[in-house]
Design a protein around this motif. Structure first.
Motif, short mmCIF file in Angstrom:
data_model
loop_
_atom_site.label_atom_id
_atom_site.label_comp_id
_atom_site.label_asym_id
_atom_site.label_seq_id
_atom_site.Cartn_x
_atom_site.Cartn_y
_atom_site.Cartn_z
N THR A 28 0.85 -1.19 0.00
CA THR A 28 0.00 0.00 0.00
C THR A 28 0.88 1.23 0.00
N TYR A 29 0.30 2.38 -0.31
CA TYR A 29 1.04 3.64 -0.28
C TYR A 29 0.98 4.26 1.11
N ALA A 30 -0.16 4.18 1.72
CA ALA A 30 -0.35 4.79 3.04
C ALA A 30 -1.11 3.83 3.94
N MET A 31 -0.70 3.79 5.18
CA MET A 31 -1.43 3.01 6.19
C MET A 31 -1.57 3.88 7.42
N GLY A 32 -2.74 3.81 8.01
CA GLY A 32 -2.97 4.67 9.17
C GLY A 32 -4.00 4.11 10.11
N TRP A 33 -4.34 4.93 11.09
CA TRP A 33 -5.29 4.54 12.12
C TRP A 33 -6.35 5.62 12.30
N PHE A 34 -7.56 5.17 12.44
CA PHE A 34 -8.68 6.00 12.84
C PHE A 34 -9.26 5.37 14.10
N ARG A 35 -10.09 6.13 14.80
CA ARG A 35 -10.76 5.57 15.96
C ARG A 35 -12.18 6.11 16.05
N ARG A 49 2.93 7.47 5.29
CA ARG A 49 2.76 7.43 3.85
C ARG A 49 4.08 7.10 3.17
N GLY A 50 4.02 6.94 1.86
CA GLY A 50 5.20 6.67 1.08
C GLY A 50 6.30 7.67 1.40
N GLY A 51 7.52 7.17 1.54
CA GLY A 51 8.63 8.03 1.91
C GLY A 51 8.80 8.15 3.40
N GLY A 52 7.88 7.55 4.14
CA GLY A 52 7.98 7.55 5.59
C GLY A 52 7.41 8.78 6.27
N TYR A 53 6.68 9.59 5.52
CA TYR A 53 6.11 10.78 6.12
C TYR A 53 4.98 10.39 7.07
N THR A 54 4.96 11.01 8.24
CA THR A 54 3.95 10.71 9.25
C THR A 54 3.14 11.95 9.60
N TYR A 55 1.88 11.73 9.93
CA TYR A 55 0.99 12.81 10.32
C TYR A 55 0.17 12.32 11.50
N TYR A 56 -0.12 13.23 12.41
CA TYR A 56 -0.85 12.88 13.63
C TYR A 56 -1.97 13.87 13.89
N ALA A 57 -3.02 13.37 14.53
CA ALA A 57 -4.03 14.27 15.07
C ALA A 57 -3.42 15.03 16.24
N ASN A 58 -3.85 16.26 16.42
CA ASN A 58 -3.31 17.07 17.51
C ASN A 58 -3.52 16.41 18.87
N SER A 59 -4.61 15.68 19.00
CA SER A 59 -4.95 15.09 20.29
C SER A 59 -4.01 13.97 20.70
N VAL A 60 -3.24 13.43 19.76
CA VAL A 60 -2.35 12.31 20.10
C VAL A 60 -0.88 12.64 19.87
N LYS A 61 -0.62 13.79 19.28
CA LYS A 61 0.75 14.18 18.98
C LYS A 61 1.56 14.18 20.27
N ASP A 62 2.77 13.70 20.19
CA ASP A 62 3.71 13.61 21.32
C ASP A 62 3.39 12.47 22.27
N ALA A 97 -3.13 4.71 -3.17
CA ALA A 97 -2.80 5.93 -3.90
C ALA A 97 -2.47 7.05 -2.91
N ASP A 98 -1.85 8.09 -3.44
CA ASP A 98 -1.52 9.27 -2.65
C ASP A 98 -2.77 10.15 -2.57
N SER A 99 -3.29 10.33 -1.35
CA SER A 99 -4.51 11.13 -1.18
C SER A 99 -4.20 12.60 -0.98
N GLY A 100 -2.94 12.96 -1.06
CA GLY A 100 -2.58 14.37 -0.93
C GLY A 100 -2.97 14.95 0.41
N ALA A 101 -3.66 16.06 0.35
CA ALA A 101 -4.03 16.78 1.57
C ALA A 101 -5.17 16.10 2.33
N TYR A 102 -5.72 15.04 1.77
CA TYR A 102 -6.87 14.38 2.40
C TYR A 102 -6.46 13.18 3.25
N TYR A 103 -5.23 13.16 3.70
CA TYR A 103 -4.72 12.01 4.46
C TYR A 103 -5.50 11.76 5.74
#
Length: 122
Positions: A28-35, A49-62, A97-103
């Motif tokens: 896959t290109y991107a794998m993530g978690w929702f709750r 996502r591809g390239g190892g880029y990571t994104y977090y919700a503010n509520s779980v960051k850190d 696929a790369d969802s761009g800003a809709y990750y």
């Protein structure tokens, strides 16, 4: 078709830690978690996502860390300093696929796991 299998949920006291795993049956290109908590909408938690880029919700960051083992098509979510507000069913999601800003949008993901319950007691 990609199948996702989650594991690692459970019951933990506030301040504790859990690690979730999600194994994909294909690349896959991107794998993530929702709750999703009872009575609430499904919300974005984290994605890698591809390239190892990571994104977090503010509520779980850190507190949460997402990582992957590409050789195993597996993504992990290390959850530390858990709070009762983190109680939810956690779903693994994947996209080829790369969802761009809709990750952080659930509709951007093609494949979903069945979910694993995480309960944090106070």
């Amino acid at each position: 078709q990609v199948q996702l299998v989650e594991s690692g949920g459970g019951l933990v006291q506030a301040g504790g830690s859990l690690r979730l795993s999600c194994a994909a049956s294909g690349r896959t290109y991107a794998m993530g978690w929702f709750r999703q908590a009872p009575g609430k909408e499904r919300e974005f938690v984290a994605v890698i996502r591809g390239g190892g880029y990571t994104y977090y919700a503010n509520s779980v960051k850190d507190r949460f860390t997402i990582s992957s083992d590409n050789a195993k098509n597996t993504v992990y979510l290390q959850m530390n300093s858990l709070k009762p507000a983190d109680t939810a069913v956690y779903y693994c999601a994947a996209d080829r696929a790369d969802s761009g800003a809709y990750y952080n949008a659930a509709r951007a993901y093609e494949y979903w796991g069945r979910g694993t319950q995480v309960t944090v007691s106070s």
